[in-house]
Design a protein around this motif. Sequence first.
Motif, PDB file in Angstrom:
ATOM      1  N   ALA A 199       0.822  -1.215   0.000  1.00 37.23           N
ATOM      2  CA  ALA A 199       0.000   0.000   0.000  1.00 37.23           C
ATOM      3  C   ALA A 199       0.851   1.257   0.000  1.00 37.23           C
ATOM      4  O   ALA A 199       0.360   2.350  -0.246  1.00 37.23           O
ATOM      5  CB  ALA A 199      -0.940   0.009   1.200  1.00 37.23           C
ATOM      6  N   ALA A 200       2.162   1.122   0.290  1.00 40.71           N
ATOM      7  CA  ALA A 200       3.054   2.284   0.267  1.00 40.71           C
ATOM      8  C   ALA A 200       3.158   2.859  -1.133  1.00 40.71           C
ATOM      9  O   ALA A 200       3.545   4.011  -1.323  1.00 40.71           O
ATOM     10  CB  ALA A 200       4.437   1.897   0.783  1.00 40.71           C
ATOM     11  N   LEU A 201       2.807   2.050  -2.146  1.00 37.60           N
ATOM     12  CA  LEU A 201       2.840   2.521  -3.522  1.00 37.60           C
ATOM     13  C   LEU A 201       1.553   3.245  -3.895  1.00 37.60           C
ATOM     14  O   LEU A 201       1.437   3.803  -4.976  1.00 37.60           O
ATOM     15  CB  LEU A 201       3.047   1.339  -4.476  1.00 37.60           C
ATOM     16  CG  LEU A 201       4.328   0.526  -4.241  1.00 37.60           C
ATOM     17  CD1 LEU A 201       4.365  -0.659  -5.200  1.00 37.60           C
ATOM     18  CD2 LEU A 201       5.557   1.399  -4.432  1.00 37.60           C
ATOM     19  N   SER A 202       0.577   3.228  -2.985  1.00 35.29           N
ATOM     20  CA  SER A 202      -0.724   3.831  -3.246  1.00 35.29           C
ATOM     21  C   SER A 202      -0.808   5.199  -2.574  1.00 35.29           C
ATOM     22  O   SER A 202       0.109   5.623  -1.878  1.00 35.29           O
ATOM     23  CB  SER A 202      -1.821   2.918  -2.695  1.00 35.29           C
ATOM     24  OG  SER A 202      -1.879   3.051  -1.280  1.00 35.29           O
ATOM     25  N   PRO A 203      -1.941   5.913  -2.754  1.00 35.29           N
ATOM     26  CA  PRO A 203      -2.098   7.210  -2.081  1.00 35.29           C
ATOM     27  C   PRO A 203      -2.169   7.113  -0.560  1.00 35.29           C
ATOM     28  O   PRO A 203      -2.264   8.128   0.113  1.00 35.29           O
ATOM     29  CB  PRO A 203      -3.426   7.727  -2.655  1.00 35.29           C
ATOM     30  CG  PRO A 203      -3.594   7.023  -3.955  1.00 35.29           C
ATOM     31  CD  PRO A 203      -3.019   5.658  -3.725  1.00 35.29           C
ATOM     32  N   LEU A 204      -2.150   5.908   0.006  1.00 37.29           N
ATOM     33  CA  LEU A 204      -2.218   5.762   1.449  1.00 37.29           C
ATOM     34  C   LEU A 204      -0.855   5.850   2.116  1.00 37.29           C
ATOM     35  O   LEU A 204      -0.706   5.542   3.295  1.00 37.29           O
ATOM     36  CB  LEU A 204      -2.871   4.421   1.812  1.00 37.29           C
ATOM     37  CG  LEU A 204      -4.311   4.226   1.320  1.00 37.29           C
ATOM     38  CD1 LEU A 204      -4.806   2.835   1.677  1.00 37.29           C
ATOM     39  CD2 LEU A 204      -5.238   5.278   1.889  1.00 37.29           C
ATOM     40  N   ALA A 205       0.165   6.251   1.377  1.00 35.63           N
ATOM     41  CA  ALA A 205       1.533   6.272   1.906  1.00 35.63           C
ATOM     42  C   ALA A 205       1.664   7.125   3.153  1.00 35.63           C
ATOM     43  O   ALA A 205       2.401   6.775   4.072  1.00 35.63           O
ATOM     44  CB  ALA A 205       2.502   6.765   0.833  1.00 35.63           C
ATOM     45  N   SER A 206       0.945   8.237   3.224  1.00 37.63           N
ATOM     46  CA  SER A 206       1.092   9.123   4.380  1.00 37.63           C
ATOM     47  C   SER A 206       0.645   8.436   5.661  1.00 37.63           C
ATOM     48  O   SER A 206       1.168   8.720   6.734  1.00 37.63           O
ATOM     49  CB  SER A 206       0.282  10.409   4.178  1.00 37.63           C
ATOM     50  OG  SER A 206      -1.097  10.123   4.036  1.00 37.63           O
TER      51      SER A 206
END
Length: 300
Positions: A177-184
Amino acid sequence: MGALQRAVEPVGAVLHAARRPASYAGQLREALSTVITAGMWPLGFTSSDLADVGRLEELPSTVETPVLLVHGYGANKSNWLFLRRYLEQAGFARVHAFDYNPLAADIPQLAQRCAECAEQLRGRLGVERIHLVGHSLGGVIARYAVQVLGLEGVDVCITIASPHGGLRLASYGSPLAALSPLASGLQLRPDSEVMTLLRYSARALPTRFVAYYSNLDMIVPARRAMILEPELRATNILVKDHGHLSIVLSRRLAQSVVDQLGAAEGLPGYGSPVVGLPEHALGRHPVAGSAAPGSTRATG
C-alpha cells in the motif's frame, strides 16, 4: 505475541484509565465530539489556504506573529473553529489554516507544502516569526517541516495528540500500500523511514516544541503523543480525560495553547512559558489548565 501486544496497547491504556468514574464522561465526550466534528466538516471548504490573509490585516491584533494551524488525517480546517476563537480573543488575529489531502501526497511532501505555506504567510504579512499548531498527523507534518526540512522562523511548534512515537495501527496495512495514495498513513508506522528520521535527526533547535497528549486517546496512546527526544527539550502537557477528537474541542486545551503562545509573545498576564522537564515520567508533566510560572491567569 508481538502483534497481539500492538493490538491491545491503546485498549489497555484506556481500560486502565476506565477505573476512574471521570473516564466514562470522557468517553461520552469523545463520542459527542465525533458527531460535532462530522457536522462541522463541510464548513472547511469555505475558502482556500491563503484567501483571507487580506482580511487578517483589517482585524485589530495585539500580536503580529501569525499562527498556522495544520489539521489531522481526513479532517480540514473546520476542526479549528473553537481554538481559533480563543486565539483571536487573546489578540492573535492572524490565525490561518493549512488544508491538505493526505491521500494525494506523503508526509515529506505535505511537510514541504506546509513549509511553503508558512513562508508565504510570513512574506505576505511582513513578519519574521510564525507559530505552528498541528493536530494528529498535522503535528507530525509541522514537526517534520521544522526539524527535517529546516523551516526557519518558527517560534513555537505545538502538536496535539500527534503520533511522535509512531502509530501501531498503521502497521496493519500491507507494505504494498506504500505505492498507493495511502503512503502518508503507512509512514506513521513506528519503524517507518519517516518516524526513524524524526527520532535520529533530533537536535537543539531555536523552535520550542510543545506536545499535548491525553490518557483516554485510543488512536494515539499517551506516551506515543509525547516528544521524548531529549535534544528537542519539548514540553509535554497532559489534557486529562479527552479522546483523540474531543481534545481539539477542549476548553482546557484552548486556554493552555493561548497561555503558551501568549507567554512566548510576552503578553501581559501570561507569565513565562511552561518549559520541558528533564524527566520524561508520565506523571511529572504539566497538566493543561495549570498556570505558567509567574502567570496571573486563573486555572481550571
